[in-house]
Design a protein around this motif. Sequence first.
Motif, mmCIF file in Angstrom:
data_model
loop_
_atom_site.group_PDB
_atom_site.id
_atom_site.type_symbol
_atom_site.label_atom_id
_atom_site.label_comp_id
_atom_site.label_asym_id
_atom_site.label_seq_id
_atom_site.Cartn_x
_atom_site.Cartn_y
_atom_site.Cartn_z
ATOM 1 N N TRP A 1 90.217 61.537 -20.545
ATOM 2 C CA TRP A 1 89.132 61.095 -19.669
ATOM 3 C C TRP A 1 88.656 59.679 -19.974
ATOM 4 C CZ3 TRP A 1 88.780 63.510 -15.391
ATOM 5 C CH2 TRP A 1 88.939 64.895 -15.300
ATOM 6 N N ILE B 1 88.642 56.645 -17.077
ATOM 7 C CA ILE B 1 87.495 55.870 -16.603
ATOM 8 C C ILE B 1 87.648 54.397 -16.977
ATOM 9 C CG2 ILE B 1 85.976 56.190 -18.595
ATOM 10 C CD1 ILE B 1 84.984 56.281 -14.865
ATOM 11 N N SER C 1 85.232 57.287 -8.791
ATOM 12 C CA SER C 1 85.688 58.211 -9.832
ATOM 13 C C SER C 1 85.793 59.635 -9.313
ATOM 14 C CB SER C 1 84.723 58.154 -11.022
ATOM 15 O OG SER C 1 84.704 56.863 -11.600
ATOM 16 N N ARG C 2 84.801 60.073 -8.581
ATOM 17 C CA ARG C 2 84.808 61.450 -8.090
ATOM 18 C C ARG C 2 85.944 61.690 -7.104
ATOM 19 N NH1 ARG C 2 78.246 62.385 -7.224
ATOM 20 N NH2 ARG C 2 77.717 62.621 -9.447
ATOM 21 N N ILE D 1 87.403 62.538 -11.359
ATOM 22 C CA ILE D 1 86.726 62.211 -12.610
ATOM 23 C C ILE D 1 85.248 62.537 -12.436
ATOM 24 C CG2 ILE D 1 86.199 60.377 -14.266
ATOM 25 C CD1 ILE D 1 88.684 58.891 -13.192
ATOM 26 N N LEU E 1 82.128 61.839 -12.961
ATOM 27 C CA LEU E 1 81.160 60.845 -13.421
ATOM 28 C C LEU E 1 79.812 61.109 -12.772
ATOM 29 C CD1 LEU E 1 81.305 58.281 -15.256
ATOM 30 C CD2 LEU E 1 81.427 56.945 -13.140
ATOM 31 N N ARG F 1 77.446 58.632 -16.925
ATOM 32 C CA ARG F 1 77.932 59.435 -18.052
ATOM 33 C C ARG F 1 79.155 60.241 -17.644
ATOM 34 N NH1 ARG F 1 74.588 64.497 -19.737
ATOM 35 N NH2 ARG F 1 76.577 65.528 -19.453
ATOM 36 N N LEU F 2 80.070 60.384 -18.593
ATOM 37 C CA LEU F 2 81.269 61.190 -18.406
ATOM 38 C C LEU F 2 81.294 62.261 -19.484
ATOM 39 C CD1 LEU F 2 84.050 61.522 -16.949
ATOM 40 C CD2 LEU F 2 85.007 60.059 -18.747
#
Length: 281
Positions: free
Chosen positions: A64, A68, A118-119, A123, A125, A137-138
């Motif tokens: 991950w 990112i 990202s989504r 991902i 986020l 934040r991840l």
Amino acid sequence: MQGLITLPTWDSLAELDDEALPLLPTALLIARDEYPDLDPAVYDAVLQSHADHLRTEIATIDMWPLKIAAVNRHLFDELGYSGDHGEYYDPRNSYLNQVFERRLGNPISLALVQMEVSRRLGIPLDGVSFPGHFLVRLPLNDGVLVMDPFNGGRPLGVEELRERARSHLGGEVPDDDVLAQILDPAPARAILMRMLRNLHGVYVERGEWDRAARSADRLLKLAPEQDDALRDRGMAYLQLDYEAGARSDLGLYLKRNAKASDAQFVREKLVGLGGVVPRLH
């Protein structure tokens, strides 16, 4: 490109719970107030092009943090999205269409771009309504990776986060529990409310009272129980000589908040308008 995204109506938002509230469409709805010819499909397509450019690369990356990092490199290094350090309080930094076109924004608008791209790549986020500057934040197996979209998505360590929070907590350094609470994911409604509060503050500073009133009004559409927005709209109406609106908003604010720290100030404004001041029981 038409038909890819539909904007909600302002009157529908209060009825939606946080999970159903669409973040990107509502952010574009905020921008349409200032840019009525805005075509949401154009900006949805821009986001999709950013994600599609990264899709093959992201699929080959397992970890991950490295995924990112690839997103951040494309957005901030290759495409040139950047925090507007020179004109931080330019209202265009809060309007998403302008962020796409100028590649400049404030922390929350850049976070929204970063989150949406990202989504679309799978991902997860999230935004963080951190005091001062908005962050993202991840989630990781051993904690969370916190990043600063205003500064190129730079990762932030625990001690820097404590120090950033300290100046907004009366000088108190947050312990692990408090910091973890501060770093909770921000729901869509909280993100959009913060965007509108930013705009309200900018327009008050500029003395653009019609836009200040609009920003407070839109906040009330999102969250009708926000009494500070009711007061703010009433104060803006006062500046615009819309006395009936000012009397209504300020009177209702006092009725709900008779013991607020600013109640006496609001009461004086209401008396000056010839309004009926609610009695304190």
